[in-house]
Design a protein around this motif. Sequence first.
Motif, PDB file in Angstrom:
ATOM      1  N   SER A   1      -5.036  23.384  21.974  1.00  0.00           N
ATOM      2  CA  SER A   1      -3.556  23.482  22.393  1.00  0.00           C
ATOM      3  C   SER A   1      -3.332  24.799  23.373  1.00  0.00           C
ATOM      4  O   SER A   1      -4.411  25.997  23.207  1.00  0.00           O
ATOM      5  CB  SER A   1      -2.884  23.669  21.042  1.00  0.00           C
ATOM      6  OG  SER A   1      -3.220  24.741  20.362  1.00  0.00           O
TER       7      SER A   1
ATOM      8  N   LEU B   1      -1.727  27.456  22.516  1.00  0.00           N
ATOM      9  CA  LEU B   1      -1.772  28.487  21.742  1.00  0.00           C
ATOM     10  C   LEU B   1      -3.344  28.873  21.522  1.00  0.00           C
ATOM     11  O   LEU B   1      -3.594  30.041  21.192  1.00  0.00           O
ATOM     12  CB  LEU B   1      -0.951  28.256  20.434  1.00  0.00           C
ATOM     13  CG  LEU B   1      -0.736  29.407  19.602  1.00  0.00           C
ATOM     14  CD1 LEU B   1      -0.285  30.607  20.254  1.00  0.00           C
ATOM     15  CD2 LEU B   1       0.168  29.004  18.407  1.00  0.00           C
ATOM     16  N   GLY B   2      -3.958  27.805  20.953  1.00  0.00           N
ATOM     17  CA  GLY B   2      -5.390  27.756  20.434  1.00  0.00           C
ATOM     18  C   GLY B   2      -6.166  28.509  21.675  1.00  0.00           C
ATOM     19  O   GLY B   2      -6.967  29.410  21.420  1.00  0.00           O
TER      20      GLY B   2
ATOM     21  N   MET C   1      -2.108  17.215  14.829  1.00  0.00           N
ATOM     22  CA  MET C   1      -0.689  17.899  15.198  1.00  0.00           C
ATOM     23  C   MET C   1      -0.493  17.575  16.505  1.00  0.00           C
ATOM     24  O   MET C   1      -1.457  17.085  17.337  1.00  0.00           O
ATOM     25  CB  MET C   1      -1.346  19.543  15.145  1.00  0.00           C
ATOM     26  CG  MET C   1      -1.412  19.826  13.918  1.00  0.00           C
ATOM     27  SD  MET C   1      -1.960  21.803  13.714  1.00  0.00           S
ATOM     28  CE  MET C   1      -3.713  21.677  14.341  1.00  0.00           C
TER      29      MET C   1
ATOM     30  N   GLN D   1       2.241  18.256  20.281  1.00  0.00           N
ATOM     31  CA  GLN D   1       3.050  19.457  20.831  1.00  0.00           C
ATOM     32  C   GLN D   1       4.260  19.618  20.375  1.00  0.00           C
ATOM     33  O   GLN D   1       4.616  20.728  20.128  1.00  0.00           O
ATOM     34  CB  GLN D   1       3.011  18.913  22.405  1.00  0.00           C
ATOM     35  CG  GLN D   1       3.583  20.037  23.172  1.00  0.00           C
ATOM     36  CD  GLN D   1       2.476  21.002  23.691  1.00  0.00           C
ATOM     37  OE1 GLN D   1       1.181  20.498  23.962  1.00  0.00           O
ATOM     38  NE2 GLN D   1       2.705  22.276  23.295  1.00  0.00           N
TER      39      GLN D   1
ATOM     40  N   PHE E   1      -1.962  32.996  13.808  1.00  0.00           N
ATOM     41  CA  PHE E   1      -1.876  31.764  14.528  1.00  0.00           C
ATOM     42  C   PHE E   1      -1.846  30.625  13.782  1.00  0.00           C
ATOM     43  O   PHE E   1      -1.109  29.431  14.352  1.00  0.00           O
ATOM     44  CB  PHE E   1      -3.535  31.799  15.194  1.00  0.00           C
ATOM     45  CG  PHE E   1      -3.958  30.345  15.646  1.00  0.00           C
ATOM     46  CD1 PHE E   1      -3.469  30.177  17.066  1.00  0.00           C
ATOM     47  CD2 PHE E   1      -4.604  29.464  15.184  1.00  0.00           C
ATOM     48  CE1 PHE E   1      -3.710  28.974  17.424  1.00  0.00           C
ATOM     49  CE2 PHE E   1      -5.065  28.194  15.625  1.00  0.00           C
ATOM     50  CZ  PHE E   1      -4.526  27.902  16.815  1.00  0.00           C
ATOM     51  N   THR E   2      -2.326  30.369  12.627  1.00  0.00           N
ATOM     52  CA  THR E   2      -2.091  29.060  11.687  1.00  0.00           C
ATOM     53  C   THR E   2      -0.671  28.869  11.479  1.00  0.00           C
ATOM     54  O   THR E   2       0.094  27.938  11.589  1.00  0.00           O
ATOM     55  CB  THR E   2      -2.723  29.355  10.367  1.00  0.00           C
ATOM     56  OG1 THR E   2      -4.040  29.868  10.593  1.00  0.00           O
ATOM     57  CG2 THR E   2      -2.856  27.908   9.539  1.00  0.00           C
TER      58      THR E   2
ATOM     59  N   ILE F   1       1.226  27.626  14.506  1.00  0.00           N
ATOM     60  CA  ILE F   1       0.632  26.328  15.071  1.00  0.00           C
ATOM     61  C   ILE F   1       1.539  25.502  14.291  1.00  0.00           C
ATOM     62  O   ILE F   1       1.887  24.344  14.642  1.00  0.00           O
ATOM     63  CB  ILE F   1      -0.684  26.129  15.249  1.00  0.00           C
ATOM     64  CG1 ILE F   1      -1.327  25.088  16.012  1.00  0.00           C
ATOM     65  CG2 ILE F   1      -1.348  25.816  13.794  1.00  0.00           C
ATOM     66  CD1 ILE F   1      -1.586  25.559  17.338  1.00  0.00           C
TER      67      ILE F   1
ATOM     68  N   THR G   1       5.101  25.467  15.160  1.00  0.00           N
ATOM     69  CA  THR G   1       5.353  24.670  16.479  1.00  0.00           C
ATOM     70  C   THR G   1       4.712  23.341  16.484  1.00  0.00           C
ATOM     71  O   THR G   1       5.495  22.488  17.051  1.00  0.00           O
ATOM     72  CB  THR G   1       4.943  25.591  17.826  1.00  0.00           C
ATOM     73  OG1 THR G   1       3.182  25.512  17.606  1.00  0.00           O
ATOM     74  CG2 THR G   1       5.366  26.850  17.902  1.00  0.00           C
ATOM     75  N   ASN G   2       3.568  23.032  16.104  1.00  0.00           N
ATOM     76  CA  ASN G   2       2.996  21.839  16.195  1.00  0.00           C
ATOM     77  C   ASN G   2       2.961  20.933  15.217  1.00  0.00           C
ATOM     78  O   ASN G   2       2.732  19.757  15.160  1.00  0.00           O
ATOM     79  CB  ASN G   2       1.324  22.132  16.598  1.00  0.00           C
ATOM     80  CG  ASN G   2       1.559  22.538  18.001  1.00  0.00           C
ATOM     81  OD1 ASN G   2       2.352  22.663  18.686  1.00  0.00           O
ATOM     82  ND2 ASN G   2       0.295  22.441  18.632  1.00  0.00           N
TER      83      ASN G   2
ATOM     84  N   ALA H   1       3.629  34.305  20.937  1.00  0.00           N
ATOM     85  CA  ALA H   1       2.080  34.188  21.397  1.00  0.00           C
ATOM     86  C   ALA H   1       1.599  35.298  22.011  1.00  0.00           C
ATOM     87  O   ALA H   1       0.296  35.649  22.022  1.00  0.00           O
ATOM     88  CB  ALA H   1       2.102  32.823  22.181  1.00  0.00           C
TER      89      ALA H   1
ATOM     90  N   MET I   1       2.993  26.021  25.861  1.00  0.00           N
ATOM     91  CA  MET I   1       3.127  25.843  24.572  1.00  0.00           C
ATOM     92  C   MET I   1       4.640  25.359  24.010  1.00  0.00           C
ATOM     93  O   MET I   1       4.612  24.464  23.314  1.00  0.00           O
ATOM     94  CB  MET I   1       2.846  27.272  23.864  1.00  0.00           C
ATOM     95  CG  MET I   1       2.854  27.076  22.288  1.00  0.00           C
ATOM     96  SD  MET I   1       2.591  28.699  21.603  1.00  0.00           S
ATOM     97  CE  MET I   1       4.337  29.274  21.519  1.00  0.00           C
TER      98      MET I   1
END
Lengths: 498, 137, 484
Positions: free
Chosen positions: C78, C80-81, C195, C197, C258-259, C262, C265-266, C334, C481
Motif C-alpha cells: 500500500s 503507506l507501506g 485489507m 484501500q 503504522f499498524t 493501516i 485507513t485500510n 503518514a 493513500m
Amino acid sequence: MIDIFINNLPILIVTVPLMMSLFVVLVTNSYLSFLLTLATTFITFLIAILLYQEVQSYSSISYALGNWLPPLGIEYIIDHVSIIPIIIISGIGFLATLFAYKIMPSELSDSSISKTYGLWLLAISGLIGLVTTGDAFNLFVFLEISSLASVALVAMGAKQDRQALIAAYNYLIIGAVGATFYVIGVGLIYAITGTLNLADITSKLALMEDNRALIAGFGFMVVGIMVKAAVFPLHIWLPRAYAYAPSAVSILLAATATKASLYILARILFSVFLPSENIVSFTLTYIILPLSVFAMFGGTIMAIYEKDIKRLLAHSSIAQIGYITLAFSIGTKSSVAAGFIHMSNHALIKGGLFMAITSISYYIQKRVTIENLSGLGKAMPITFCCFIICSLSLAGLPLTAGFISKLYLIKSAISSEGLWLSFMILFSSALSLIYLWKMIETLWLSPLNKKDIKIKEKPVIYSSLLLITFLNIYFGLDASLIVNSSFNASNLLLGINK
Amino acid sequence: MITSAMGIWNYWIVFILMMIGLFIVIGRKNLLKKIVGLTIFQTSVFLLYITLGKITGGTAPILTENSSTIYSNPLPHVLILTAIVVGVATTALALALVVRINSIYGSIEEDDISAHDLIDYHDQNNTLKKSILQNSK
Amino acid sequence: MISIENYILLTIISPLLVCILTPFLSNNIFLRDTIGPVGGVFSSWGAIEITRSVLNGEQPTIEIFEIAEGLTISFNISPLGAIFGIVASFLWVFAAIYSVGYMRGKKEKNQTRFFAFYAAAIHAALCIAYSGNLLTLFIFYEILTFSTYPLITHKQDEVAKKSGRIYMTILVGSSILFLLPAIIWVWVTTGTLEMSQNGILSGKLDPKYAPYLLMMFVFGIGKAALIPLHSWLPAAMVAPTPVSALLHAVAVVKAGVFTMLIILTNVFGIQYLADTGSSKWLIGLACITLISTSIIAIYKDDLKARLAYSTISQLSYITLGGALASSYAAQGAALHIVTHAAGKITLFFVAGAIYVGANISKISELNGQGKSMPFIFLAFFIASLSIIGVPPMGGSWSKLFLMMGAVESDYLFVIIVLCISTIMNVYYLMEIPARAFFTKKIKNIDVKIPNLMIIPTMITCLFTIILFFYIEPFKNLTLLMVGK
C-alpha cells in the motif's frame, strides 16, 4: 497375501504392539529390547499411515473381529475421527521410543528396562485399541489395559524418586474408580438398549424418549471418561503421575494418554448420544463449559506457582485439556474441529517440551527445577532453541502449531459464543506466557553454574527433539493437513444437521 | 409400595454396596483399606450386571431340546467374567504398589506419607534432613 | 529487468540474509560488520523501486504460501507501506554503520548475536510494512517483539531482565489479549483478512460495535505506545543506543503506529470512521498522551529517557492524525512517520555518541560540553528544530498537514493541543544544546567519538533538512493513500 495384510490392518495396529509387548518382556538384553520396541512402534506408525490413506478413500472402515458381524460381534471402526488419535498415539509413540534410547538407561536399572518397554508397548496398544473399538465394553477393557500399563510405567519412576509410587497408586485408584463409573454407565445403557455396539446404541436411542436410566447411564459414562481424560476437577491424579514417572514415560503419557480419552469423550457426547440432544447440550453448556474455563485458569495459575518443571508442565497440560474440552463444549462444527486441531498440536507441543526438559535433566543429572535451569541456555543452545519454540507454540504465538489451534478456537468462539469466551481463552494463554517466560528468562539471563559449563549436547538426544520441534513449526506453516482432517472429523462426528 | 421396593431388592443391595465402596475409597486414609473399598465398589457393579441379566423364572442359558425354555441373558455374565479379570489385575497391581510403598516409606497411612513427601518437596537440596530422616527409620 | 515481485523479495530478504549470515561470519569481524550496511543498501534499492512502481499507481502483490484455507502469508504494498518501508530500510543503512561504531567504541560483548537480531528486527519491520493481510501483519508484529527481546536484554543483568519483562508483558500481553481477537473478529464479520484501500468494514459491521472493535485494536497495538501502554518504551532504553535509535525511534514504534494507521485507513476506512464517529474517543486519548508525556519528558534528566518520552508524545501525533478521520490529517500522520523518523534517529545517534565519546548520559552533566563536540550538538540542534516543526526542516510539513486536518474535521481544540505540545517540545529539546553551548564547563573530559558514529549522524541530520525541500514523492504517496 498383501490383501490379507491390508484387510486386517485395523486389528493389526492393535495386536502388533500387544503381541510384541509380551515378547519384549522376555528379552533380557536391554539394547535388544529397545530395538524391538523401536521396530514395533515404527511398524505401528506405518500401519497408522496406511490406515490414514485408506480412510481418505473409503471414509470409514469397519472391521468385524473374528468375523462376528456387528452389532453382535465386536466391531473396530476406523474413520476420519478415530484416525486422528491413532496417528497421534502411534507417531508420538515412535518419537518417544526413539528419544528413550539414552534416557531409559540413565533412569532405570538395566534389568527393568525390557520390562518397561513391554509395558510401554502394552500402553500404546491399549490406547490405540481404545480409539479403534466400536464396542462399549471392549472400550472398557482397553481403558483398563492402557491405564494399568501406564500405572506400572509411572511406578517405574520409584528408582529416581519414591513419590512415583504414591503417584502411581493414586493414578490407579482414581483411574479404577473412573473406569468402574464408565462400566456402570454402560450397564445402564445396555439395560435400556440391549446392545453394546456404539453405533447400534445410537440407533436404538433414537427410538426412545429421554428417561432416567438413560440420563444416569450417560452421566456415569461421561464422568468415568472425564476422570481418564483429566478434565478439571477430576485431574488430581495427573500432575503427580506425569511429574514422577520416568522421563521417557512422561513424554509418552503427556502427549498421548489423555488424548485417547478426550477422543472417547467427543465420541460419546456427539456421536453415541446424538439422539438425546437435550441432555448433551445441557451437559456441554452447564457442566463442561464452566469446568473447562476453570481448568484453563486453574491449571495455568497452578503452573505459575510451581517450581518443579515436570509438575509445571503437567499443570499446564490440565489447562490445555481445558482448551480442548472448551472447544467441544461450544458444540459447533468449527469448534469441534478446533478441538481436534488442538488435540494433535498439543501432543506435539507437550511432547517437545517434555523432551526438552528431559534432555536438560539428563545433562545436569538432577531433577529440573526453576533454579537448576539457571543459565543453561548457553551450555545447551540446541535444546534451548527447541524449548523456546515449543514454549511459544504452547502460548500460541504465530508461525507455530499452537497458533493455528488458538486461531481456530477463537474464531469458533467468537462466531458462536461471542467475545467473552475468546477473552477468557486469550487471557489464560497470556497467563501461560508468565510461567513459560520465567523458564526462558532463567535459561537465558541467569548465570551459569560452573559445573554445567562442560556439558556437550549429544546428537542421539537432540535428534528426536529437533524432529518434534520441526513438526511444531511445520504444522504452523502448513496447517492444511491437520486442519482438513480435523474438519473432516467434526463433519463426520456432528453429522449434517448442525 | 413395599413390594415394589422389595421387587428391586438386588438394586438396593447394589446401591448400598456401591456407596460403601466409594466411601471407603474416598474416606479412608489407609492405602490397603482403599483397595478393599475399591474391590467392594467393583463387586457392586458385577452384581448390577448380573441382576440386569436375570429374567424371572429363567434358567441357565443352556441349549436344550425344548426350545421354549426361558433363560437368563448370558451376555452380562460373560462381560462380568471379563470385568472380574480386570478387577483382579487392578487389585494385584495395587497390592504390589502398597507393598513397595510400605518397604520404602515404612508406612501405608496417607498422612505419614504426605508428611514425608512435603519434606522431600520443600528441601530438595537439603540432603542433611533427608539423611536424618533415613537414619531415624 | 528485475520484476517488481523480486524487488519485494529483495527488500525483505536482504535483512533476513544478513541475520542468517552474521553468526557464520563471527570469526571475520570486518566482513560481519560490513554485511549489515551492504544489506541495507540492497534493501533500500528494492524499497525505492517498489515506491516508484507504487507512485505509478500499481499495487505490487506477492503471495508467499498458504498456511491453511483462507490463511495466507502475502505481501501487498500500500502507499503507506511503501513510505514505512523506505524509511525503515534507508535508515537501517546508517544505523548499521553507526551500531558498528557504537559496539566497537563500547567494546560490548556478544556483538555477533547483537547484529544478527538487529537485522532480524528490521526484517520483521519491513514485512509489517509490506504485509498484504492482517494475518501477515500480526505474525510479523509478534516476530518483531520477540526479535528485539535479546537486544533489550543485551547486557544480561538484573536491570535488563526487569526491563525485558516489562517490555514482553506489555507488548505480547496486549497483542495476544486484544489484537488477535480483534483481527479474528474482523475475519468473522467480513470473512476476509485482506485489507483494502477504502476499508473492509463498511456495511459489514454494525456501527454501534465499531468503537469497541477500534478499542480492541488500539489497546492491542502496544507498540504505538498510547498512554496506558507506553511504559515499555522508557523501559526498553536499557538497550544499547543503536537499538534505541533504530528500533525504538524508527522500526518498532513506527511499526506500531503504522499498524494503527493501516487499521484505521485500510480496515475501518477514513470514510467509515468519519461517518460513524467511532474514533472520537481516540482523539481524546491521543491528546492526553501527547500532553502528559511531554510534561514527563521535561522532568527527565536522563537524555535517553527524555528522548523516549518525546517519542511517545510524537507517536500520538500519528495516532491522532489517523483518529481525526480526515484526509489531510491522515496525510499529516503518514508524513510524520517520515519526518519524525529522520529527526528522532539523529537525536538518538547524538545521545549514543555523547555516551560513547564522553561517557555522559545525564542532561545536567552536559554543561559546556558544546565546544568539545560541536558537530554533534549542532546535529542535535537541527534535528530538534525538525521535531519542533520549524521551517526549513522536514518536520514542519507534517505538523502543517495535521493542523489542516484538524481544521478540516472541525476539532479546533486539537490545534491548541498541538501548539501547547510544540512549546513544550521547544522547552525540553532546546535545553540540551543550550546547556552545551551557553553554560560553563563543569569538568574536562577527553572526548573520543569514532568516525563511524559521527558520519551517520551528520547524514541523518542532513535528511531532516532535505526532507523540507524534497517532500514531493512522500506527499504523492500520501495522496494515493487517501485516494485523491
